[in-house]
Design an enzyme around this catalytic site. Structure first.
Site, PDB file in Angstrom:
ATOM      1  N   GLU A  82      -4.026   1.866  -7.224  1.00  0.00           N
ATOM      2  CA  GLU A  82      -4.494   3.026  -6.472  1.00  0.00           C
ATOM      3  C   GLU A  82      -3.611   4.234  -6.780  1.00  0.00           C
ATOM      4  O   GLU A  82      -2.494   4.328  -6.262  1.00  0.00           O
ATOM      5  CB  GLU A  82      -4.432   2.762  -4.966  1.00  0.00           C
ATOM      6  CG  GLU A  82      -5.394   1.714  -4.463  1.00  0.00           C
ATOM      7  CD  GLU A  82      -5.537   1.802  -2.943  1.00  0.00           C
ATOM      8  OE1 GLU A  82      -6.651   2.049  -2.479  1.00  0.00           O
ATOM      9  OE2 GLU A  82      -4.533   1.648  -2.236  1.00  0.00           O
TER      10      GLU A  82
ATOM     11  N   HIS B 117       0.846  -1.195   0.000  1.00  0.00           N
ATOM     12  CA  HIS B 117       0.000   0.000   0.000  1.00  0.00           C
ATOM     13  C   HIS B 117       0.881   1.245   0.000  1.00  0.00           C
ATOM     14  O   HIS B 117       1.949   1.253   0.610  1.00  0.00           O
ATOM     15  CB  HIS B 117      -0.921  -0.012   1.224  1.00  0.00           C
ATOM     16  CG  HIS B 117      -2.023   0.992   1.135  1.00  0.00           C
ATOM     17  ND1 HIS B 117      -1.823   2.327   1.407  1.00  0.00           N
ATOM     18  CD2 HIS B 117      -3.337   0.862   0.783  1.00  0.00           C
ATOM     19  CE1 HIS B 117      -2.967   2.975   1.228  1.00  0.00           C
ATOM     20  NE2 HIS B 117      -3.895   2.113   0.853  1.00  0.00           N
TER      21      HIS B 117
END
EC number: 5.3.1.1
Length: 252
Positions: free
Chosen positions: A168, A96
């Site tokens: 993302e 992430h």
């Protein structure tokens, strides 16, 4: 190639075990059929055992938000992938942008974690994405492609086929800005094309690619209409039961 849609919430560093249990109890019986869509939630390490117990017998999959790449040893503060599997974890989020940015995780770290996750019988949700600077310089495809190749290096075709890759754009995480439908489709196709180049089209047709970045109940359906978007990794909109369930309504 039919890929089952996957909506994965990411609570980040939110909710204590009591709050986590209440959330699962509120959504467990209301989830759509597992034949239609896979629903999952990535929870803080301190909530994992509570959420796994509360989700038992439901269609809710449980993900850890991180792991280490060794099973045991003198690694103070880290989480063992072996223990994650033993307690019943299904997926593990790795790479992430918050981990890359705040904790300086490298592509090599993420690759080691992917291998450790598979070695312990779980599935990684591998995150990738570019900064606003990279996006505006027109280098998003090149940057994200390199991240994906590095994360998957040395995995078997079977492992890659079962992986989940979440694109993302960093500039859209928690900012209220979201990529356009065209941008999301273009970049998720970049991810799939990189997998095809590295592992073959058959593998690329099986891997599930999610879009993440300010996904909400109001816009999830437009992303899900994109041919190369197989689901969403959702932050803020996954924190409340009603909002999380609303994210799954696109299947109706």
């Amino acid at each position: 190639m039919s890929r089952k849609p996957f909506i994965a919430g990411n609570w980040k560093m939110n909710k204590n075990p009591e709050e986590a249990k209440a959330f699962v109890e509120a959504v467990a019986s209301k989830l759509p059929s597992a034949d239609l869509v896979e629903a999952g939630i990535a929870v803080p390490a301190v909530d994992l055992t509570t959420v796994i117990a509360a989700a038992k017998g439901s269609n809710l999959k449980v993900a850890a938000q991180n792991t280490y790449f060794e099973n045991s040893g003198a690694f103070t503060g880290e989480t063992s992938p072996q223990v994650l599997k033993e307690i019943g974890t299904d997926y593990v989020v790795i790479g992430h942008s918050e981990r890359r940015d705040y904790f300086h995780e490298t592509d090599e770290d993420i690759n080691k974690k992917a291998k450790a996750i598979f070695a312990n019988g779980m599935i990684p949700i591998i995150c990738c994405g570019e900064s606003l600077e990279t996006y505006e310089a027109g280098k998003a495809a090149e940057f994200v492609g390199a991240q994906v190749s590095a994360a998957l290096a040395g995995l078997t075709p079977e492992q890659v086929a079962s992986s989940v890759i979440a694109y993302e754009p960093i500039w859209a995480i928690g900012t209220g800005k979201s990529a356009s439908q065209d941008d999301a489709q273009k970049m998720c196709k970049v991810v799939r094309d990189v997998v095809a180049a590295d592992f073959g089209q058959e593998v690329a047709d099986k891997v599930r690619v999610l879009y993440g970045g300010s996904v909400k109940p109001e816009n999830v359906a437009e992303y899900m209409a994109c041919p190369d978007v197989d689901g969403a990794l959702v932050g803020g909109a996954s924190l409340e039961p009603e909002s999380f369930l609303a994210l799954l309504d696109f299947v109706k």
